[in-house]
Design an enzyme around this catalytic site. Structure first.
Site, PDB file in Angstrom:
ATOM      1  CB  THR A  67     -77.488   5.048 -35.695  1.00 41.16           C
ATOM      2  OG1 THR A  67     -78.144   4.398 -36.789  1.00 41.16           O
ATOM      3  CG2 THR A  67     -75.985   4.930 -35.853  1.00 41.16           C
ATOM      4  CE  LYS A 100     -80.156  19.648 -28.757  1.00 42.31           C
ATOM      5  NZ  LYS A 100     -78.874  19.095 -28.177  1.00 42.31           N
ATOM      6  CB  ALA A 101     -81.038  19.865 -37.159  1.00 41.89           C
ATOM      7  CG  MET A 142     -79.294  10.560 -26.339  1.00 39.70           C
ATOM      8  SD  MET A 142     -79.424  10.663 -28.132  1.00 39.70           S
ATOM      9  CE  MET A 142     -77.688  10.739 -28.550  1.00 39.70           C
ATOM     10  CG  PHE A 156     -84.134   8.072 -29.389  1.00 41.55           C
ATOM     11  CD1 PHE A 156     -83.470   9.293 -29.346  1.00 41.55           C
ATOM     12  CD2 PHE A 156     -84.896   7.695 -28.291  1.00 41.55           C
ATOM     13  CE1 PHE A 156     -83.558  10.119 -28.236  1.00 41.55           C
ATOM     14  CE2 PHE A 156     -84.999   8.524 -27.179  1.00 41.55           C
ATOM     15  CZ  PHE A 156     -84.332   9.734 -27.157  1.00 41.55           C
ATOM     16  CG  HIS A 194     -74.434  23.837 -34.444  1.00 36.95           C
ATOM     17  ND1 HIS A 194     -74.989  22.715 -34.990  1.00 36.95           N
ATOM     18  CD2 HIS A 194     -74.277  23.571 -33.118  1.00 36.95           C
ATOM     19  CE1 HIS A 194     -75.143  21.804 -34.033  1.00 36.95           C
ATOM     20  NE2 HIS A 194     -74.724  22.302 -32.902  1.00 36.95           N
ATOM     21  CE  LYS A 243     -91.435  13.681 -24.616  1.00 32.61           C
ATOM     22  NZ  LYS A 243     -92.719  14.381 -24.751  1.00 32.61           N
ATOM     23  CB  SER A 296     -84.916  19.609 -29.771  1.00 30.65           C
ATOM     24  OG  SER A 296     -83.721  18.956 -29.430  1.00 30.65           O
ATOM     25  CB  THR A 299     -75.474  17.403 -34.823  1.00 30.11           C
ATOM     26  OG1 THR A 299     -76.373  18.503 -34.771  1.00 30.11           O
ATOM     27  CG2 THR A 299     -74.155  17.792 -35.435  1.00 30.11           C
TER      28      THR A 299
HETATM   29  S1  PPS Z   1     -76.517  19.254 -30.962  1.00 30.85           S
HETATM   30  O1  PPS Z   1     -76.331  19.650 -29.533  1.00 30.85           O
HETATM   31  O2  PPS Z   1     -76.882  20.415 -31.781  1.00 30.85           O
HETATM   32  O3  PPS Z   1     -75.378  18.515 -31.501  1.00 30.85           O
HETATM   33  O4  PPS Z   1     -77.797  18.304 -30.920  1.00 30.85           O
HETATM   34  P1  PPS Z   1     -78.264  17.336 -32.090  1.00 30.85           P
HETATM   35  O5  PPS Z   1     -77.534  16.058 -31.991  1.00 30.85           O
HETATM   36  O6  PPS Z   1     -78.274  18.043 -33.392  1.00 30.85           O
HETATM   37  O7  PPS Z   1     -79.791  17.092 -31.733  1.00 30.85           O
HETATM   38  C1  PPS Z   1     -80.230  16.432 -30.577  1.00 30.85           C
HETATM   39  C2  PPS Z   1     -81.627  15.941 -30.879  1.00 30.85           C
HETATM   40  O8  PPS Z   1     -81.533  14.786 -31.731  1.00 30.85           O
HETATM   41  C3  PPS Z   1     -82.131  13.673 -31.065  1.00 30.85           C
HETATM   42  N1  PPS Z   1     -81.436  12.436 -31.417  1.00 30.85           N
HETATM   43  C4  PPS Z   1     -82.029  11.439 -32.103  1.00 30.85           C
HETATM   44  N2  PPS Z   1     -83.263  11.331 -32.631  1.00 30.85           N
HETATM   45  C5  PPS Z   1     -83.563  10.177 -33.248  1.00 30.85           C
HETATM   46  N3  PPS Z   1     -82.717   9.119 -33.361  1.00 30.85           N
HETATM   47  C6  PPS Z   1     -81.466   9.195 -32.837  1.00 30.85           C
HETATM   48  N4  PPS Z   1     -80.644   8.175 -32.942  1.00 30.85           N
HETATM   49  C7  PPS Z   1     -81.077  10.399 -32.179  1.00 30.85           C
HETATM   50  N5  PPS Z   1     -79.951  10.812 -31.563  1.00 30.85           N
HETATM   51  C8  PPS Z   1     -80.197  12.057 -31.102  1.00 30.85           C
HETATM   52  C9  PPS Z   1     -81.995  14.032 -29.593  1.00 30.85           C
HETATM   53  O9  PPS Z   1     -82.832  13.245 -28.811  1.00 30.85           O
HETATM   54  C10 PPS Z   1     -82.380  15.500 -29.645  1.00 30.85           C
HETATM   55  O10 PPS Z   1     -83.751  15.696 -29.958  1.00 30.85           O
HETATM   56  P2  PPS Z   1     -84.933  15.823 -28.859  1.00 30.85           P
HETATM   57  O11 PPS Z   1     -86.155  16.191 -29.637  1.00 30.85           O
HETATM   58  O12 PPS Z   1     -84.529  16.887 -27.911  1.00 30.85           O
HETATM   59  O13 PPS Z   1     -85.057  14.464 -28.232  1.00 30.85           O
END
Ligand code: PPS
Length: 297
Positions: free
Chosen positions: A229, A50-51, A258, A231, A110, A260, A140, A53
């Protein structure tokens, strides 16, 4: 597979690999994962869950494909980037996917640095590591547990909060993860990025990623990749928002993948007491590192 039924009735079971909690199917094939043979031209995207990825994967894919959106639409994220330690029989195994993929491959993990299959470092592969401030990361991850049957049930927020601090979650302690990779970055080809920097100045971080990969992006292409890319655009992108995973595994009506995409959402979850407890614990666990995080803008 034990512990995860596609009729949605059961959660996955978990076990330990060298003290790190992992889904049982990963533990069951651990020897194969550990002996995974990386190729020198593999690019690995590594994160604590959830960082950021998926976001990074989408950026890297578009950099590779010179901004060709159609090409990035060829398959959902989990098919485009084998997740090496992941295995759900009905969906596939990251190891098998990686083996079948033509080179150059872009892979996902991970794993904490001490569990990384040694061949990645032996072959001097390029690795992108993304870290996110732990308060938002925890929130997250909590919501992801709620919607994803391929992880154990999170319990209440209060219970989850304690388990996260104790590192009793899949892929282990956040603190150890980010510190371990931070320490490794000076000895290996690791680009260490932060979710908060990507949020604050996406074009700058995308250009940094391109430089690391060995590409140069002109302004127009940079703008295009930043847009696709963002959100809001990724949330609508069915090849990047995990909507193709059967809803018996990931139920987006409980919490969308996706969710917040924000910095500082932890303030809507942490109580004052939890925040104090977190900060005190953080100070102790992060005393031995130069690594710093932004918790808000
Ligand atoms: S995983 O399952 O570990 O692969 O998840 P990961 O992709 O690392 O993390 C998901 C969180 O990243 C947010 N996310 C984004 N944030 C900003 N911009 C973009 N483009 C974007 N894409 C994915 C996603 O919303 C999850 O965070 P939270 O806080 O839950 O919304």
């Amino acid at each position: 597979m034990e512990g995860l039924k596609l009729d949605g009735t059961e959660r996955i079971s978990v076990d330990y690999v060298q003290g790190i909690l992992q889904p049982t199917p990963t533990c069951d094939i651990w020897d194969q994962i550990w002996n995974f043979q990386a190729e020198p031209d593999d690019l690995l995207i590594s994160t604590y869950p959830k960082a950021g990825t998926t976001w990074t994967q989408e950026i890297v894919d578009l950099i590779h494909n010179e901004g060709d959106i159609k090409k990035s639409q060829r398959a959902p994220t989990h098919e485009r980037f084998p997740f090496i330690e992941w295995i759900i029989p009905s969906l596939g195994s990251g190891l098998e996917q990686a083996k079948a993929m033509p080179r150059p491959r872009i892979l996902k993990t991970h794993l904490p640095i001490q569990l990384l299959p040694p061949s990645f470092l032996e072959k001097n592969c390029k690795i992108i590591y993304v870290a996110r401030n732990p308060k938002d990361n925890m929130v997250s991850y909590y919501h992801f547990h709620r919607m994803n049957k391929a992880l154990p049930a999170p319990g209440t927020w209060e219970e989850y909060f304690e388990n996260f601090l104790a590192g009793k979650v899949c892929w282990g302690s956040w603190h150890d993860h980010v510190k371990g990779w931070w320490k490794a970055k000076d000895q290996h080809r690791i680009l260490y990025l932060f979710y908060e920097d990507m949020k604050k100045n996406p074009k700058h971080e995308i250009q940094k990623l391109a430089g690391f990969i060995g590409k140069n992006l002109d302004d127009k292409l940079l703008e295009k990749i930043a847009h696709h890319t963002s959100f809001d655009v990724m949330k609508q992108n069915s090849m990047a928002n995990y909507s193709s995973i059967p809803k018996e595994i990931m139920n987006h009506s409980i919490s969308p993948f996706m969710r917040k995409g924000a910095v500082g959402d932890w303030k809507n979850h942490f109580t004052v007491a939890q925040n104090e407890r977190f900060d005190e614990d953080y100070k102790k666990k992060m005393a031995d590192t130069s690594l710093t995080f932004h918790f808000q803008f």
